[in-house]
Design a protein around this motif. Structure first.
Motif, PDB file in Angstrom:
ATOM      1  N   GLY B 132       0.836  -1.195   0.000  1.00 20.09           N
ATOM      2  CA  GLY B 132       0.000   0.000   0.000  1.00 20.09           C
ATOM      3  C   GLY B 132       0.865   1.236   0.000  1.00 20.09           C
ATOM      4  O   GLY B 132       2.066   1.178  -0.316  1.00 20.09           O
ATOM      5  N   LYS B 133       0.227   2.360   0.345  1.00 17.78           N
ATOM      6  CA  LYS B 133       0.934   3.634   0.333  1.00 17.78           C
ATOM      7  C   LYS B 133       0.804   4.303   1.691  1.00 17.78           C
ATOM      8  O   LYS B 133      -0.123   4.027   2.461  1.00 17.78           O
ATOM      9  CB  LYS B 133       0.308   4.545  -0.722  1.00 17.78           C
ATOM     10  N   ILE B 135       0.203   8.028   2.919  1.00 17.54           N
ATOM     11  CA  ILE B 135      -0.232   9.315   2.344  1.00 17.54           C
ATOM     12  C   ILE B 135      -0.735  10.243   3.440  1.00 17.54           C
ATOM     13  O   ILE B 135      -0.920   9.829   4.586  1.00 17.54           O
ATOM     14  CB  ILE B 135      -1.351   9.093   1.296  1.00 17.54           C
ATOM     15  N   LEU B 141       1.652  11.572  -1.351  1.00 18.95           N
ATOM     16  CA  LEU B 141       2.536  10.483  -0.948  1.00 18.95           C
ATOM     17  C   LEU B 141       3.546  10.980   0.089  1.00 18.95           C
ATOM     18  O   LEU B 141       4.045  12.103  -0.018  1.00 18.95           O
ATOM     19  CB  LEU B 141       3.288   9.962  -2.178  1.00 18.95           C
ATOM     20  N   THR B 177       9.619   4.017   3.312  1.00 16.78           N
ATOM     21  CA  THR B 177       9.051   4.288   1.985  1.00 16.78           C
ATOM     22  C   THR B 177       9.984   5.170   1.163  1.00 16.78           C
ATOM     23  O   THR B 177      10.656   6.055   1.691  1.00 16.78           O
ATOM     24  CB  THR B 177       7.691   4.994   2.096  1.00 16.78           C
ATOM     25  N   ALA B 182       5.366   4.218  -1.189  1.00 18.10           N
ATOM     26  CA  ALA B 182       4.780   2.877  -1.193  1.00 18.10           C
ATOM     27  C   ALA B 182       5.524   1.919  -0.267  1.00 18.10           C
ATOM     28  O   ALA B 182       6.694   2.123   0.038  1.00 18.10           O
ATOM     29  CB  ALA B 182       4.784   2.318  -2.614  1.00 18.10           C
ATOM     30  N   ASP B 273      -3.750   1.285   2.810  1.00 19.02           N
ATOM     31  CA  ASP B 273      -3.046   2.574   2.793  1.00 19.02           C
ATOM     32  C   ASP B 273      -3.100   3.217   4.175  1.00 19.02           C
ATOM     33  O   ASP B 273      -4.148   3.214   4.815  1.00 19.02           O
ATOM     34  CB  ASP B 273      -3.693   3.520   1.777  1.00 19.02           C
TER      35      ASP B 273
END
Lengths: 281, 281
Positions: B132-133, B135, B141, B177, B182, B273
């Motif tokens: 996932g990310k 954010i 991001l 990340t 990500a 996320d």
């Protein structure tokens, strides 16, 4: 409505989890505990660091406990919980002798003694004649009442706190009233002492700006068939800690006279009548 | 007005004893604790026998604690107190990833790993791709975010619960990340397990008709400079204990998808996320 935990619905989320397999009384108690405990956490806005400190406090309190030390009783005592539980369970008519905390130093099975005997076995301290009657609310004498008494010694320690240093059963004894409902024995004028304050509870008292002292007192358990058991103290009226007992045990009706004798079997005399109420049916 | 303890005036009697030498915050906290604790004792009408049982419960809880066992954290967890403290101290805007309990099995210092690496060192369990990310609330991001993950093994135990039986750092790792914000790693699909229930807290759960299980979950601590730390889990969506987590850790937004892969680096895939909010200034 998922039933998941939320800040607003925290009490309902926890209490809804108790099932029909629960012990009904445990469920009632724990539901109320959760309600009041969550209300406390919310009102105090407890931080994560404070929660950490509470976990450490409780853990240390448990780990300092031994056969001679009970830190959780000290905690309950110093927060007024012990006195509150005692009060709730021992409401009595006006005029009846009030209860106070049992304390951690009671030992069952003290020697039976004859009226007039002394319970001081180490010869230390200022001798005191304790005497009075056991009566009911109408003033009728109660024969056959048992009086179990104990106090600290002249240094402020109970015999069980100093095994080997004090004679066994020092300042302890049991008496039974005769047909006159009277009691009389010689002990010592008790002295004030600090509760054990080298552990977490002592730290807590320091953080609260409180001292650890109990005012001088004589312990009594008075029982008679058909009457409610009285667990109480009588306090020495001029004690400097009378208004600030670390465990909140003092009640106005339990403050006793201690008068100096110029003549007689002891240096002091403390008269006190115990007024019993009928057992609840 | 003597200031002596009475049933009606119990809170005032105790709280009036705190002096100007008190630590102000400790005094505030303890005053509120006394208020709510006395309200509980009064509403529940706790008997002397129940008070005795509480003293024994607390003492045993302290004495079972060790470097591998923390019964008071279990008690706090199972009464919803841990989640409540977490909730109070981590209120966030709607849409931000919510916190849940840290749990007792976090260990700082897990190995740094490269994106795509596996954290399962014992080869047991059903492999799962987590990705996932990271954010912010606007969907930007976040590069350089640290993701510290840990889970139980296929038998429901964390590595620290089975020293010598599992490889050190089994199912643990740290990831950072890159510019895409990500993350991606392979672990196992976690399994549900009971909290340690052979002590006083386990007894309490039995008396309340409650089970000791936690639904399967993956632990995360996500941090990034300038953002609030997120301590959380993602839960396996079809777990039978999802609606009855013994420690109330589940939040609707933390229930994750676990989809079976027919092709790829693992048997399962769980996308999630993390949405961070700016540090409070």
């Amino acid at each position: 409505m998922t039933g998941y935990f939320t800040e607003e619905g925290s009490v309902a989320a926890v209490n809804a989890r108790m099932t029909e397999h629960a012990n009904p009384r445990v469920k009632d108690i724990m539901s109320l505990l959760v309600k009041h405990l969550h209300a406390f956490v919310k009102e105090a806005r407890i931080t994560q660091d404070e929660w950490d400190a509470a976990i450490v406090f409780l853990t240390k309190s448990g780990q300092i406990c031994s056969s001679e030390r009970q830190e959780f009783i000290l905690l309950s005592d110093t927060l007024g919980v012990s006195m509150l539980v005692d009060a709730i369970n021992n409401r009595r008519e006006h005029g009846a002798t009030e209860n106070t905390v049992l304390g951690p130093f009671y030992v069952a099975g003290a020697p039976h003694r004859q009226m007039g005997d002394t319970i001081s076995l180490d010869g230390k301290g200022e001798s005191c004649l304790f005497e009075g009657k056991v009566i009911d609310l109408q003033g009728n004498l109660i024969a056959g009442a048992s009086i179990d008494v104990w106090s600290d010694n002249a240094d402020g320690y109970y015999d069980v706190q100093q095994p080997g240093q004090q004679p066994k059963w020092n300042n302890r004894g049991r008496f039974v009233t005769g047909s006159e409902g009277a009691y009389q024995f010689v002990g010592i004028k008790p002295v004030s002492y600090p509760i054990p304050d080298d552990g977490p509870v002592g730290q807590m008292l320091k953080h609260l700006g409180r001292h650890p002292y109990r005012p001088a007192h004589m312990h009594y358990i008075v029982t008679a068939p058909g009457y409610q058991k009285v667990v109480t103290h009588t306090f020495v009226g001029d004690d400097p800690y009378l208004a600030s007992d670390a465990v909140f045990g003092v009640k106005e009706t339990l403050v006793a006279v201690y008068e100096q004798l110029t003549d007689g079997p002891a240096k002091w005399r403390s008269p006190f009548d115990f007024v019993l109420t009928r057992e609840r049916s």
